[in-house]
Design an enzyme around this catalytic site. Structure first.
Site, PDB file in Angstrom:
ATOM      1  N   THR B  53       0.854  -1.192   0.000  1.00 44.26           N
ATOM      2  CA  THR B  53       0.000   0.000   0.000  1.00 44.26           C
ATOM      3  C   THR B  53       0.887   1.238   0.000  1.00 44.26           C
ATOM      4  O   THR B  53       2.059   1.160   0.376  1.00 44.26           O
ATOM      5  CB  THR B  53      -0.915   0.009   1.248  1.00 44.26           C
ATOM      6  OG1 THR B  53      -0.075  -0.063   2.413  1.00 44.26           O
ATOM      7  CG2 THR B  53      -1.876  -1.149   1.241  1.00 44.26           C
ATOM      8  N   THR B  55       1.681   4.378   1.591  1.00 44.66           N
ATOM      9  CA  THR B  55       2.604   4.899   2.619  1.00 44.66           C
ATOM     10  C   THR B  55       3.629   3.845   3.024  1.00 44.66           C
ATOM     11  O   THR B  55       4.820   4.103   3.125  1.00 44.66           O
ATOM     12  CB  THR B  55       1.804   5.352   3.872  1.00 44.66           C
ATOM     13  OG1 THR B  55       0.810   6.268   3.448  1.00 44.66           O
ATOM     14  CG2 THR B  55       2.707   5.977   4.906  1.00 44.66           C
ATOM     15  N   CYS B  56       3.148   2.620   3.202  1.00 45.76           N
ATOM     16  CA  CYS B  56       4.030   1.552   3.688  1.00 45.76           C
ATOM     17  C   CYS B  56       5.176   1.322   2.695  1.00 45.76           C
ATOM     18  O   CYS B  56       6.323   1.135   3.086  1.00 45.76           O
ATOM     19  CB  CYS B  56       3.240   0.261   3.849  1.00 45.76           C
ATOM     20  SG  CYS B  56       1.641   0.508   4.628  1.00 45.76           S
ATOM     21  N   THR B  57       4.820   1.325   1.428  1.00 49.15           N
ATOM     22  CA  THR B  57       5.785   0.951   0.386  1.00 49.15           C
ATOM     23  C   THR B  57       6.684   2.125   0.018  1.00 49.15           C
ATOM     24  O   THR B  57       7.838   1.960  -0.316  1.00 49.15           O
ATOM     25  CB  THR B  57       5.032   0.493  -0.878  1.00 49.15           C
ATOM     26  OG1 THR B  57       4.033  -0.449  -0.494  1.00 49.15           O
ATOM     27  CG2 THR B  57       5.964  -0.154  -1.879  1.00 49.15           C
ATOM     28  N   ILE B  61       8.593   1.610   5.184  1.00 51.25           N
ATOM     29  CA  ILE B  61       9.509   0.466   5.329  1.00 51.25           C
ATOM     30  C   ILE B  61      10.859   0.678   4.609  1.00 51.25           C
ATOM     31  O   ILE B  61      11.901   0.353   5.197  1.00 51.25           O
ATOM     32  CB  ILE B  61       8.833  -0.834   4.865  1.00 51.25           C
ATOM     33  CG1 ILE B  61       7.557  -1.076   5.717  1.00 51.25           C
ATOM     34  CG2 ILE B  61       9.777  -2.022   4.996  1.00 51.25           C
ATOM     35  CD1 ILE B  61       7.784  -1.029   7.223  1.00 51.25           C
TER      36      ILE B  61
END
Lengths: 166, 166
Positions: B53, B55-57, B61
């Site tokens: 998704t 923000t996560c990608t 992270i």
């Protein structure tokens, strides 16, 4: 499943675009209104219990990718790979399999709701939850021409069975 | 969350192996018994609402991957990226981000059970269901040293905040 494909079926997907070709480039999910998009078309829905899981990744979906031209020659307008994974995961799965054709769609069946309504879902342990079973459906002009669910292997839901049924 | 990290926490993950480095090569999920593996270690758990998704990608992270050496220099023995996605998806997400270090683990919190028990889960629409919120926890020798949850951005759960807290 009745012969008439339900009219209110909405999946979620992220359309492939060259600008977001990289697997870590995230597009925005949009609804896929089946009736509106495919009312007068022939579509193959191939459902899998999970993106990136062994059978689906190794020997169920890749043959559909390889034989997509044959499917189109047999009158198929679009293939929809369906799972209860969310649309971000389904989009990544399509990119991982190298699919860039806009008529080869990786979509999410939110909460496996459509599959549940058609008796084609699976209840799996918590890490997976309710998933779409492994099945294939051929819909032509809103009429269901073929439905096969596999509990093992891909004899009924694999591309060769689908090609034979077209 | 109490200072003592719960002893019965089990995640699910697929260990990275060079033999299954390709994103379409599926390993087998195994339990990750937190207490057994990390009782006398310092571990950072960074949880995300979803693999692949935005923000996560894009900005949550990857900085942990880039600053993993700094984290290890600050005494961190392992980083666990956690989500309620299943272990096959988490494994693919780690490969998509180019992570091959066995001390940088992509694990599944089945049904977000651990996160729910710690008040760190999110109920999202059907395509997503119950997910882990976005948070970071530092656990050292079984004691919780830091817990921050972000409802927006990564101010509390990003790598810089975690490095500052070590």
């Amino acid at each position: 499943m009745t012969d008439k494909f339900p009219e209110d079926v909405k999946f979620l997907y992220i359309a492939y675009t060259p600008a977001k070709a990289d697997i870590t480039a995230c597009g925005i999910p949009i609804p896929l209104d089946f009736d509106k998009e495919f009312r007068d078309k022939t579509v193959v829905i191939v459902a899998i219990p999970g993106a990136f899981t062994p059978t689906c990744t190794a020997n169920h979906i890749p043959p559909f990718v390889e034989k997509f031209t044959a499917l189109k020659s047999a009158g198929v307008d679009a293939v929809i790979v369906l799972s209860a994974n969310d649309p971000f995961v389904q989009s990544a799965f399509g990119k991982a399999l190298g699919v860039t054709d806009e008529a080869f769609i990786f979509a999410s069946d939110p909460g496996a709701e459509f599959s549940k309504s058609a008796g084609l879902s699976l209840d799996l342990p918590p890490a997976f939850g309710t998933r779409t079973a492994r099945y294939a459906i051929i819909v032509s002009n809103g009429v269901v021409k073929y439905v096969e669910k596999d509990s093992e292997g891909v004899a009924g839901s694999g591309v060769d069975a689908v090609l034979a049924a077209l």
